[in-house]
Design a protein around this motif. Sequence first.
Motif, PDB file in Angstrom:
ATOM      1  N   GLY A   1     -13.342 -36.030 -38.799  1.00  0.00           N
ATOM      2  CA  GLY A   1     -13.213 -34.583 -38.625  1.00  0.00           C
ATOM      3  C   GLY A   1     -12.415 -34.187 -37.399  1.00  0.00           C
ATOM      4  O   GLY A   1     -11.658 -33.202 -37.431  1.00  0.00           O
ATOM      5  N   LEU A   2     -12.568 -34.952 -36.314  1.00  0.00           N
ATOM      6  CA  LEU A   2     -11.795 -34.646 -35.111  1.00  0.00           C
ATOM      7  C   LEU A   2     -10.303 -34.785 -35.383  1.00  0.00           C
ATOM      8  O   LEU A   2      -9.497 -33.928 -34.993  1.00  0.00           O
TER       9      LEU A   2
ATOM     10  N   ALA B   1     -16.097 -31.302 -30.301  1.00  0.00           N
ATOM     11  CA  ALA B   1     -14.919 -31.773 -31.057  1.00  0.00           C
ATOM     12  C   ALA B   1     -13.880 -30.668 -31.233  1.00  0.00           C
ATOM     13  O   ALA B   1     -12.675 -30.925 -31.186  1.00  0.00           O
TER      14      ALA B   1
ATOM     15  N   ASP C   1     -12.694 -24.646 -38.576  1.00  0.00           N
ATOM     16  CA  ASP C   1     -13.483 -25.874 -38.455  1.00  0.00           C
ATOM     17  C   ASP C   1     -14.679 -25.733 -39.391  1.00  0.00           C
ATOM     18  O   ASP C   1     -15.643 -25.035 -39.087  1.00  0.00           O
TER      19      ASP C   1
ATOM     20  N   ALA D   1     -16.487 -28.338 -40.559  1.00  0.00           N
ATOM     21  CA  ALA D   1     -17.165 -29.648 -40.564  1.00  0.00           C
ATOM     22  C   ALA D   1     -18.628 -29.546 -40.976  1.00  0.00           C
ATOM     23  O   ALA D   1     -19.224 -30.533 -41.413  1.00  0.00           O
ATOM     24  N   GLN D   2     -19.218 -28.348 -40.825  1.00  0.00           N
ATOM     25  CA  GLN D   2     -20.640 -28.186 -41.154  1.00  0.00           C
ATOM     26  C   GLN D   2     -20.851 -27.304 -42.392  1.00  0.00           C
ATOM     27  O   GLN D   2     -21.972 -26.874 -42.634  1.00  0.00           O
TER      28      GLN D   2
ATOM     29  N   SER E   1     -15.165 -32.603 -41.988  1.00  0.00           N
ATOM     30  CA  SER E   1     -15.646 -33.928 -41.579  1.00  0.00           C
ATOM     31  C   SER E   1     -16.549 -34.478 -42.670  1.00  0.00           C
ATOM     32  O   SER E   1     -17.330 -33.738 -43.267  1.00  0.00           O
TER      33      SER E   1
ATOM     34  N   LYS F   1     -23.281 -35.044 -42.359  1.00  0.00           N
ATOM     35  CA  LYS F   1     -22.851 -33.704 -42.804  1.00  0.00           C
ATOM     36  C   LYS F   1     -23.358 -33.413 -44.224  1.00  0.00           C
ATOM     37  O   LYS F   1     -23.824 -34.316 -44.905  1.00  0.00           O
TER      38      LYS F   1
END
Length: 375
Positions: free
Chosen positions: A61-62, A89, A158, A160-161, A182, A187
């Motif tokens: 993800g980063l 991140a 972002d 990612a979540q 990510s 996750k």
Amino acid sequence: MITVPFLDLRAAYLELKEEIDTVINRILDSGCYILGPEVEAFEIEYAAYCETKHAVSVGNGLDALHLALLAMGVGPGDEVIVPSNTYIATWLAVSQCGATPIPVEPLEATYNIDPTLIKAAITPRTKVILPVHLYGQPSDLDPILDIARLHGIKVLEDAAQAHGARYKGKRLGGHGDAVAWSFYPGKNMGALGDGGAVTTNNPDIADHIKKLRNYGSRVKYINEVRGYNSRLDSLQAAILRVKLKYLDNWNERRRVIAQMYLDGLKDMGLIVPYVPEYVEPVWHLFVIRHSNRKELQQRLSEAGIGTLIHYPIPPHKQDAYQDNAMLSLPISERIHDEVLSLPINSTMTVGQAQYVMEAIQRVKTSSTKKRNHYS
Ligand SMILES: *Cc1c(COP(=O)(O)O)cnc(C)c1O
């Protein structure tokens, strides 16, 4: 005694063991282990799921954030607007481009970036606004997209979540210029190792990331730009293809538990999440706030309930961002002092959620008694 682990990744694997073991064996037999047809198939399926034209997978993800920023032309001297309240991140991706993260405070109700504060943070150096869909709840994107258009700057999200979450009825993935994902194991949709992706409707951004992830090369040994090594391997792609089929079901299970918590934890002297009518969150985390978080966490731990803090220290108070230490971001700091994440995940049962709520009720009753006794 009932115990409620915060997250049980092994239980999540065992639920799909047969299917996952089968695809792992298929990849072992295929002789192709990095990128290749399995990764391409996953990219097509993930783009379709996100209702976007392109999905480009990367190593994590980063890197998804970092490579997307590079593809948007972010470099030294540029500024990127980020939430003050996020996992580090988000900031690191900006720093890795040689650019400066400019923090903007969140709305206290949603924990996501406050769109009304963004305008004041824009300078001639601002290249990108980078909202985070924290805890699985989408940020208020429309006002952010309006400001960005007005100033001719790009929006990278972002997510990612937030796999599967919706903003105003439309799945995340194609609202902004690009969206970073990510697939870290914990996750909502996690691989069995590292993984990430960028979704976009912009063919130039997709094409540029495809080069950057593979040494700057689309054709073997022809290097058009100075790239990186950030590729998804075939095993993870095959596992993610299996998991993608179950993602909506898993998010539904999280929703059921979240609704139980929302109903059951009212009037208990703590703050429960607020869900604006324009979002459908996917409850990556269920975050409550309590003035005596430490005691609550301790008492829940004694009852066999795992909780975590997301996050204990905001990015500007980390040693990694010492140069930001003097910034005053009081909303973010208050949030970091009070939040506590209750267990919520796709393998949790309704009985376990009930047990968590009863334990919180007991803590409340006993601390009220204590107060009465001493007063
Ligand atoms: C997990 C996460 C990332 C980074 O993802 P990795 O795959 O661990 O590199 C970025 N931003 C947010 C908000 C995250 O939660």
